[in-house]
Design an enzyme around this catalytic site. Structure first.
Site, mmCIF file in Angstrom:
data_model
loop_
_atom_site.group_PDB
_atom_site.id
_atom_site.type_symbol
_atom_site.label_atom_id
_atom_site.label_comp_id
_atom_site.label_asym_id
_atom_site.label_seq_id
_atom_site.Cartn_x
_atom_site.Cartn_y
_atom_site.Cartn_z
ATOM 1 N N HIS A 166 -4.349 -2.211 -10.541
ATOM 2 C CA HIS A 166 -2.874 -2.711 -10.551
ATOM 3 C C HIS A 166 -2.788 -4.182 -10.927
ATOM 4 O O HIS A 166 -3.658 -4.812 -10.663
ATOM 5 C CB HIS A 166 -2.238 -2.527 -9.147
ATOM 6 C CG HIS A 166 -3.140 -3.291 -8.103
ATOM 7 N ND1 HIS A 166 -2.974 -4.662 -7.811
ATOM 8 C CD2 HIS A 166 -3.943 -2.742 -7.191
ATOM 9 C CE1 HIS A 166 -3.861 -4.992 -6.723
ATOM 10 N NE2 HIS A 166 -4.488 -3.990 -6.449
ATOM 11 N N GLU A 189 -5.976 2.764 -2.171
ATOM 12 C CA GLU A 189 -6.546 1.589 -1.696
ATOM 13 C C GLU A 189 -7.499 1.935 -0.359
ATOM 14 O O GLU A 189 -7.220 2.913 0.310
ATOM 15 C CB GLU A 189 -5.937 0.319 -1.463
ATOM 16 C CG GLU A 189 -6.509 -0.726 -0.915
ATOM 17 C CD GLU A 189 -7.315 -1.348 -1.809
ATOM 18 O OE1 GLU A 189 -8.592 -0.973 -1.964
ATOM 19 O OE2 GLU A 189 -7.147 -2.606 -2.337
#
Length: 306
Positions: free
Chosen positions: A17, A106
């Protein structure tokens, strides 16, 4: 390329990201849940630029004008926003679809993160080891490895069952928009890297792209798109880089015998020369024969005198 490889995606691309509020200021995690952390303005721009790079890469082969892409994305806000910005570079007909995939999220560091406590916890992790250290109320990298392994099984089912490749004349590409540690674990699982090798890897930068490309023999390699210098910066050892170069022309299912983490790390005491092995077997056979003869003689002696 063999007919077996036509159903395989040409590339499997990992994208981290863009820059997030948490990357810019870790105090954001004390008041905002990790999955709600947003991209910064710089992060949005990074994501758009990554989209342009991806579009350029996928359209770079004039012999494959009919390429397509399928996206997998972590459910976190920062990865979803990254994908939205990447998508600006693609027309609708190029995108087969997208799947939100919880297993590539994550690493879980716990709930709201107290800044000083997290700083101390990460120092403990450095002493303990990044792969096995489990954050209180969170995950270890080993936990992430387990769920990424499950995701890979699903990925292979998509490939094996040809679920996404609507037209076999189209060149298929997978893009996985995820997180730094998750991407490293994905590569570790795919290329069978050891825990020690994982510990030496460096995190990708925001919106950095890492490309696994299909070689002529049907294996994937990082060394087709990336230079040796790039692989070194990522933390790959000379042996790991040599393995990536070998994979460029390796045939699917082949085994690289001289990768030390496959064999010699465990069996370095074994003799390399087959003659030595034969000599050892002969000595063992002779010893067994002598022992058998000795037992027979003892038995005869006993029968005569006992």
């Amino acid at each position: 390329m063999s007919s077996d490889n036509k159903l395989l995606p040409k590339r499997i691309i990992l994208v981290r990201h863009g820059e997030s509020e948490g990357n810019l200021d870790t105090s954001a995690y004390t008041t905002t849940p990790d999955h709600k952390i947003q991209l910064t303005e710089s992060g949005l721009l990074q994501a758009r630029e990554a989209g342009a790079r991806l579009r350029s890469l996928l359209s770079s082969n004039p012999s494959s004008p009919e390429w397509r892409v399928y996206f997998y994305v972590s459910p976190y806000d920062r990865t979803r926003s990254t994908l939205r910005e990447i998508g600006r570079s693609f027309s609708r007909r190029r995108v087969i679809g997208v799947r939100e995939e919880c297993r590539i999220r994550e690493q879980d560091f716990g709930n709201f993160q107290v800044q000083e406590r997290m700083r101390a916890t990460k120092k403990v992790r450095e002493r303990f080891g990044r792969f096995f250290y489990r954050f209180p109320e969170g995950e270890s990298a080993a936990d992430v490895f387990d769920r990424v392994s499950s995701f890979l099984e699903s990925l292979w089912r998509d490939i094996d069952m040809n679920r996404l490749h609507m037209n076999p004349t189209h060149e298929l590409n997978f893009v996985i928009v995820s997180h730094g540690l998750t991407s490293r674990v994905f590569l570790m699982k795919w290329f069978k890297w050891t825990v020690e090798q994982f510990e030496a890897l460096n995190n990708p930068g925001n919106s950095e792209v890492r490309v696994m490309e299909l070689g002529q023999g049907g294996d994937y390699s990082l060394a087709i798109h990336h230079t040796e210098e790039e692989l070194e910066r990522w933390g790959l050892s000379p042996e790991m880089i040599a393995d990536q170069k070998w994979r460029v022309n390796a045939h699917k299912g082949e085994w690289k015998e001289d990768c030390k983490w496959y064999f010699s790390d465990f069996f370095d005491h074994m003799a390399d020369d087959s003659d030595q092995e034969c000599e050892t077997e002969e000595v063992e056979t002779k010893s067994n024969e002598e022992l058998t003869n000795s037992e027979d003689n003892s038995e005869e002696l006993c029968n005569g005198k006992c």
